[in-house]
Write a protein that holds these residues in place. Sequence first.
Motif, PDB file in Angstrom:
ATOM      1  N   LYS A  17     -19.113  25.515 -25.702  1.00 16.72           N
ATOM      2  CA  LYS A  17     -19.040  26.032 -24.177  1.00 16.72           C
ATOM      3  C   LYS A  17     -17.440  26.528 -23.998  1.00 16.72           C
ATOM      4  O   LYS A  17     -16.566  26.216 -24.422  1.00 16.72           O
ATOM      5  CB  LYS A  17     -19.292  24.751 -23.466  1.00 16.72           C
ATOM      6  N   ALA A  18     -17.716  27.464 -22.894  1.00 16.47           N
ATOM      7  CA  ALA A  18     -16.121  27.620 -22.313  1.00 16.47           C
ATOM      8  C   ALA A  18     -15.773  26.881 -21.160  1.00 16.47           C
ATOM      9  O   ALA A  18     -16.544  26.526 -20.487  1.00 16.47           O
ATOM     10  CB  ALA A  18     -16.461  29.244 -21.929  1.00 16.47           C
ATOM     11  N   ALA A  47     -13.987  26.351 -26.049  1.00 16.91           N
ATOM     12  CA  ALA A  47     -12.842  27.382 -25.826  1.00 16.91           C
ATOM     13  C   ALA A  47     -12.539  27.121 -24.607  1.00 16.91           C
ATOM     14  O   ALA A  47     -13.017  27.433 -23.664  1.00 16.91           O
ATOM     15  CB  ALA A  47     -13.747  28.583 -26.207  1.00 16.91           C
ATOM     16  N   THR A  48     -11.120  27.213 -24.419  1.00 17.02           N
ATOM     17  CA  THR A  48     -10.603  27.046 -23.219  1.00 17.02           C
ATOM     18  C   THR A  48      -9.881  28.394 -22.749  1.00 17.02           C
ATOM     19  O   THR A  48      -9.614  29.001 -23.718  1.00 17.02           O
ATOM     20  CB  THR A  48      -9.425  25.797 -22.987  1.00 17.02           C
ATOM     21  N   VAL A  49      -9.931  28.879 -21.665  1.00 21.76           N
ATOM     22  CA  VAL A  49      -9.517  30.336 -21.526  1.00 21.76           C
ATOM     23  C   VAL A  49      -8.097  30.363 -21.166  1.00 21.76           C
ATOM     24  O   VAL A  49      -7.487  29.264 -20.771  1.00 21.76           O
ATOM     25  CB  VAL A  49     -10.283  31.011 -20.253  1.00 21.76           C
ATOM     26  N   GLN A  82     -12.557  35.143 -17.111  1.00 23.76           N
ATOM     27  CA  GLN A  82     -12.800  34.821 -18.446  1.00 23.76           C
ATOM     28  C   GLN A  82     -13.573  33.840 -19.013  1.00 23.76           C
ATOM     29  O   GLN A  82     -14.287  33.930 -20.175  1.00 23.76           O
ATOM     30  CB  GLN A  82     -11.137  34.158 -18.982  1.00 23.76           C
ATOM     31  N   VAL A  83     -13.854  32.962 -18.155  1.00 18.68           N
ATOM     32  CA  VAL A  83     -14.941  31.756 -18.542  1.00 18.68           C
ATOM     33  C   VAL A  83     -16.403  32.476 -18.843  1.00 18.68           C
ATOM     34  O   VAL A  83     -17.099  32.161 -19.669  1.00 18.68           O
ATOM     35  CB  VAL A  83     -15.090  30.671 -17.332  1.00 18.68           C
ATOM     36  N   TRP A  86     -16.276  34.354 -22.267  1.00 20.91           N
ATOM     37  CA  TRP A  86     -16.441  33.508 -23.174  1.00 20.91           C
ATOM     38  C   TRP A  86     -17.481  33.025 -23.361  1.00 20.91           C
ATOM     39  O   TRP A  86     -18.106  32.762 -24.298  1.00 20.91           O
ATOM     40  CB  TRP A  86     -15.406  32.484 -23.229  1.00 20.91           C
ATOM     41  N   SER A  87     -18.215  32.629 -22.272  1.00 16.53           N
ATOM     42  CA  SER A  87     -19.514  31.868 -22.231  1.00 16.53           C
ATOM     43  C   SER A  87     -20.656  32.920 -22.834  1.00 16.53           C
ATOM     44  O   SER A  87     -21.292  32.440 -23.878  1.00 16.53           O
ATOM     45  CB  SER A  87     -20.173  31.701 -20.817  1.00 16.53           C
TER      46      SER A  87
END
Length: 92
Positions: A17-18, A47-49, A82-83, A86-87
Motif C-alpha cells: 500500500k502507499a 511505500a511512503t511518498v 503522490q499517494v 503510487w497506489s
Amino acid sequence: MTRERVLDYVYREWNDKAAGIISYGGWVAGARAAEALRLVLAELQMATVRAQPTISTHPSFHTGTFVPQEGLNTAVGGMLDQVIAWSGALRG
C-alpha cells in the motif's frame, strides 16, 4: 492492545500500500516522529511518498484557533497526488 501490536495484527493488509505522512508539533513540526514512522511503514512493506507536509503548532495556533500556514493546501495536495500515483503503481 498497543499501537505497535495493532500495526502487526493487520500486517498483511498493510502490504503493498502507499502511504503519506503529515506531521505536526513544535518547532520541527513532528518531522523526527514522521521519519521514525517511515521506517515502521517500510517494515510493513508499505511505500511512503517523498512529500511530507508538516504543521508547526506554534504559528498555526497562536490565536487559539487553527490558522493554516500559507502553502499547506498545496503541500497536502502534492502529497496526495503522490499517494494516488503510487497506489496505482502498486495495484496488483
